[in-house]
Design a protein around this motif. Sequence first.
Motif, mmCIF file in Angstrom:
data_model
loop_
_atom_site.group_PDB
_atom_site.id
_atom_site.type_symbol
_atom_site.label_atom_id
_atom_site.label_comp_id
_atom_site.label_asym_id
_atom_site.label_seq_id
_atom_site.Cartn_x
_atom_site.Cartn_y
_atom_site.Cartn_z
ATOM 1 N N SER A 193 28.083 64.837 12.716
ATOM 2 C CA SER A 193 27.976 63.999 13.917
ATOM 3 C C SER A 193 27.971 62.527 13.519
ATOM 4 N N LYS A 194 29.064 61.837 13.842
ATOM 5 C CA LYS A 194 29.155 60.407 13.510
ATOM 6 C C LYS A 194 28.083 59.632 14.269
ATOM 7 N N VAL A 195 27.793 60.079 15.506
ATOM 8 C CA VAL A 195 26.795 59.381 16.321
ATOM 9 C C VAL A 195 25.425 59.469 15.639
ATOM 10 N N ALA A 198 39.041 47.285 16.740
ATOM 11 C CA ALA A 198 37.883 48.162 16.821
ATOM 12 C C ALA A 198 38.264 49.532 16.269
ATOM 13 N N VAL A 199 37.296 50.216 15.703
ATOM 14 C CA VAL A 199 37.551 51.526 15.109
ATOM 15 C C VAL A 199 36.872 52.582 15.975
ATOM 16 N N VAL A 200 37.662 53.541 16.447
ATOM 17 C CA VAL A 200 37.117 54.608 17.306
ATOM 18 C C VAL A 200 37.027 55.885 16.481
ATOM 19 N N LYS A 201 35.853 56.529 16.527
ATOM 20 C CA LYS A 201 35.637 57.739 15.731
ATOM 21 C C LYS A 201 35.105 58.859 16.611
ATOM 22 N N ALA A 202 35.762 59.996 16.572
ATOM 23 C CA ALA A 202 35.244 61.181 17.265
ATOM 24 C C ALA A 202 33.890 61.535 16.662
ATOM 25 N N GLY A 240 39.981 62.108 12.930
ATOM 26 C CA GLY A 240 39.305 61.595 14.120
ATOM 27 C C GLY A 240 39.115 60.097 14.216
ATOM 28 N N VAL A 241 39.727 59.325 13.298
ATOM 29 C CA VAL A 241 39.506 57.875 13.287
ATOM 30 C C VAL A 241 40.783 57.137 13.684
ATOM 31 N N THR A 242 40.676 56.216 14.682
ATOM 32 C CA THR A 242 41.824 55.407 15.091
ATOM 33 C C THR A 242 41.410 53.939 15.171
ATOM 34 N N VAL A 256 32.299 53.550 18.645
ATOM 35 C CA VAL A 256 33.244 52.432 18.568
ATOM 36 C C VAL A 256 32.599 51.408 17.652
ATOM 37 N N GLU A 257 33.284 51.102 16.546
ATOM 38 C CA GLU A 257 32.629 50.206 15.589
ATOM 39 C C GLU A 257 33.520 49.069 15.138
ATOM 40 N N GLU A 258 32.872 48.095 14.568
ATOM 41 C CA GLU A 258 33.496 46.897 14.036
ATOM 42 C C GLU A 258 34.437 47.284 12.887
ATOM 43 N N PHE A 259 35.586 46.621 12.822
ATOM 44 C CA PHE A 259 36.534 46.847 11.724
ATOM 45 C C PHE A 259 36.053 46.068 10.500
ATOM 46 N N LEU A 260 35.988 46.744 9.365
ATOM 47 C CA LEU A 260 35.509 46.096 8.139
ATOM 48 C C LEU A 260 36.660 45.856 7.184
ATOM 49 N N ASP A 261 36.646 44.665 6.569
ATOM 50 C CA ASP A 261 37.652 44.307 5.575
ATOM 51 C C ASP A 261 37.049 44.440 4.192
ATOM 52 N N GLU A 314 37.414 46.447 -0.027
ATOM 53 C CA GLU A 314 37.961 47.529 -0.850
ATOM 54 C C GLU A 314 37.114 48.769 -0.636
ATOM 55 N N GLU A 315 37.778 49.905 -0.471
ATOM 56 C CA GLU A 315 37.035 51.158 -0.285
ATOM 57 C C GLU A 315 36.714 51.796 -1.631
ATOM 58 N N VAL A 316 35.608 52.501 -1.649
ATOM 59 C CA VAL A 316 35.270 53.320 -2.807
ATOM 60 C C VAL A 316 34.368 54.456 -2.329
ATOM 61 N N TYR A 364 43.670 57.811 -1.868
ATOM 62 C CA TYR A 364 44.810 57.193 -1.183
ATOM 63 C C TYR A 364 45.072 57.972 0.087
ATOM 64 N N LYS A 365 44.657 57.405 1.219
ATOM 65 C CA LYS A 365 44.748 58.163 2.476
ATOM 66 C C LYS A 365 46.129 58.117 3.094
ATOM 67 N N ARG A 366 46.847 56.995 2.915
ATOM 68 C CA ARG A 366 48.151 56.875 3.560
ATOM 69 C C ARG A 366 49.191 57.676 2.785
ATOM 70 N N LEU A 386 32.350 54.159 1.172
ATOM 71 C CA LEU A 386 31.864 52.782 1.287
ATOM 72 C C LEU A 386 33.009 51.800 1.441
ATOM 73 N N MET A 387 32.740 50.703 2.151
ATOM 74 C CA MET A 387 33.624 49.542 2.132
ATOM 75 C C MET A 387 32.852 48.427 1.441
ATOM 76 N N LEU A 388 33.435 47.894 0.379
ATOM 77 C CA LEU A 388 32.799 46.773 -0.314
ATOM 78 C C LEU A 388 33.317 45.491 0.332
ATOM 79 N N VAL A 418 28.394 51.410 4.607
ATOM 80 C CA VAL A 418 28.751 52.828 4.663
ATOM 81 C C VAL A 418 29.781 53.057 5.771
ATOM 82 N N LEU A 419 30.927 53.634 5.415
ATOM 83 C CA LEU A 419 31.915 54.050 6.417
ATOM 84 C C LEU A 419 31.574 55.434 6.929
ATOM 85 N N GLU A 420 31.148 56.287 6.013
ATOM 86 C CA GLU A 420 30.812 57.662 6.399
ATOM 87 C C GLU A 420 30.021 58.319 5.290
ATOM 88 N N TYR A 421 29.234 59.323 5.700
ATOM 89 C CA TYR A 421 28.651 60.246 4.744
ATOM 90 C C TYR A 421 29.434 61.548 4.853
HETATM 91 P P1 AMP Z 1 35.784 57.864 8.113
HETATM 92 O O1 AMP Z 1 36.203 59.278 8.421
HETATM 93 O O2 AMP Z 1 34.688 57.351 8.964
HETATM 94 O O3 AMP Z 1 35.575 57.572 6.651
HETATM 95 O O4 AMP Z 1 37.097 57.015 8.404
HETATM 96 C C1 AMP Z 1 38.329 57.327 7.781
HETATM 97 C C2 AMP Z 1 38.974 56.089 7.221
HETATM 98 O O5 AMP Z 1 39.156 55.101 8.244
HETATM 99 C C3 AMP Z 1 38.123 55.378 6.165
HETATM 100 O O6 AMP Z 1 38.269 55.938 4.906
HETATM 101 C C4 AMP Z 1 38.663 53.977 6.246
HETATM 102 O O7 AMP Z 1 39.883 53.870 5.543
HETATM 103 C C5 AMP Z 1 38.936 53.820 7.722
HETATM 104 N N1 AMP Z 1 37.763 53.218 8.385
HETATM 105 C C6 AMP Z 1 36.721 53.887 8.917
HETATM 106 N N2 AMP Z 1 35.832 53.044 9.467
HETATM 107 C C7 AMP Z 1 36.321 51.804 9.275
HETATM 108 C C8 AMP Z 1 35.858 50.490 9.615
HETATM 109 N N3 AMP Z 1 34.728 50.289 10.289
HETATM 110 N N4 AMP Z 1 36.629 49.449 9.257
HETATM 111 C C9 AMP Z 1 37.787 49.628 8.594
HETATM 112 N N5 AMP Z 1 38.281 50.840 8.262
HETATM 113 C C10 AMP Z 1 37.567 51.909 8.592
#
Ligand code: AMP
Length: 425
Positions: free
Chosen positions: A102-104, A140-144, A152-154, A184-189, A191-193, A213-215, A272-274, A281-284
């Motif tokens: 649950s992202k919420v 904005a980043v929308v997550k189911a 689930g992320v757009t 609905v969350e803020e877009f973060l700039d 490097e991911e790790v 590499y997601k893309r 994580l986004m550094l 934290v982007l996700e656990y």
């Molecule tokens: P998540 O499943 O939450 O990790 O999201 C999948 C991917 O979407 C992440 O690995 C990031 O590449 C991108 N992403 C998720 N949340 C954000 C955010 N707040 N800002 C920028 N990119 C994000």
Amino acid sequence: MRVIVIGKGAREHALAWGISRSPLVDRLFVAPGNPGMRDVAEVLPVDIRDLDVLRRVVRDLGVEFVVIGPEDPIVQGVKEALEEGPVRVFSPTARVSFLEGSKVRAKQFMRKHGVPTASFQVVGRGDDLDEVVRRSTLPAVVKADGLAAGKGVTVAHTPVELRNVLEAYLLEGKFGEASRKVVVEEFLDGEEVSLFLLLDGKSLRHLGEARDYKRLLTGDRGPNTGGMGAFSPVPYVAPEVRAQIYEEVVFPTLEGLRQEGLTYTGVLYLGLMLTEEGPRVLEYNVRFGDPEAQVLIPRLDGDLLEAFLLAWEGRLEESDLRVAPDRAVVGVVLASEGYPENPHLGRPVVVRTLDDPQVHLFWAGIREEQDQWVTSGGRVVTVVAEGKTLEEARDRAYTHLSHVRFDGAQWRSDVAQNIPLQVME
Ligand code: AMP
Ligand code: GLY
């Protein structure tokens, strides 16, 4: 000891490979697995969604220890169901799996316990979407809220786009029950790790960092996928960066779990986004990543199975599992033509025997048809290579791509290329 790994992808092949090297294993099974895993395990192509089937397999084969790879069985409580019998299951509990399921709830946990993350709002079906759009900063980043198989992320760049995404998720049920609520969350700039921990409820063991590499396409173009490659170590996670991540993210997370009375046993994956302002934290995730596991597990020295057993018992300090500091690993995924939208399956797969002990083929989307392997999924194999440096590992991985051939194979040619050396100065 008899051990079974649950899952069928390249992540589970890497897990089985790591476990098979333990002197504690007598027989190793994998269910449902795939034919590529036969080099390390006995493959049981059963329907693991049927709990009765799983219980019977465990009982009939005398399995004593179960290792769960993917998130679905964890969230669905397979650990709890199997542990009603005399078997130990290495996996977090369903109760704590909300961190991924649950992202919420995960975001609320982070907010409550001071874990840095993107600012966010929770939106449900009854909410005024125009008002939500007005309140949001763009992009904005929308997550189911629920599990959506990594899809689930757009990211929405304009108010109209955001409104459309919200409608698709909430009102048209794009992800069914999983998108009844969204974050609905803020877009973060930055490097991911991804950082991986082994936890036993009391102590932790660092399993390393990886970058995936997601893309789909070289140069970070094309649609998002499950992951087209990965490498470890991650050069821009210098010792002081890692120390900051532990201080600001890892320890507050573990303290939060403690305060909530939640015991976490298993692998915890922090996405994580550094950023310029520090780690966020982007996700656990409550499991290893795929393809991250394929590059992390070959970097580990020591007994992987023993470490999992000790974690289950709450005695992780006794484990000899360590990340090898002088070993780099790169993994490149070969995917089917048409992946991810519409993979073309059933293509014959030709494999040339490997001649290098520092190269591993971790198999995913293949099945057997009249003694011949054919493709049966989007991601077919991860070609993994070790080296003293990332450059050496990368060259070895790309040299060995030609060991697997099938029509229409796609791969990225820039895995572990152009890696920034420093971030968060
Ligand atoms: P998540 O499943 O939450 O990790 O999201 C999948 C991917 O979407 C992440 O690995 C990031 O590449 C991108 N992403 C998720 N949340 C954000 C955010 N707040 N800002 C920028 N990119 C994000
Ligand atoms: N590679 C991303 C994941 O396993 O979730």
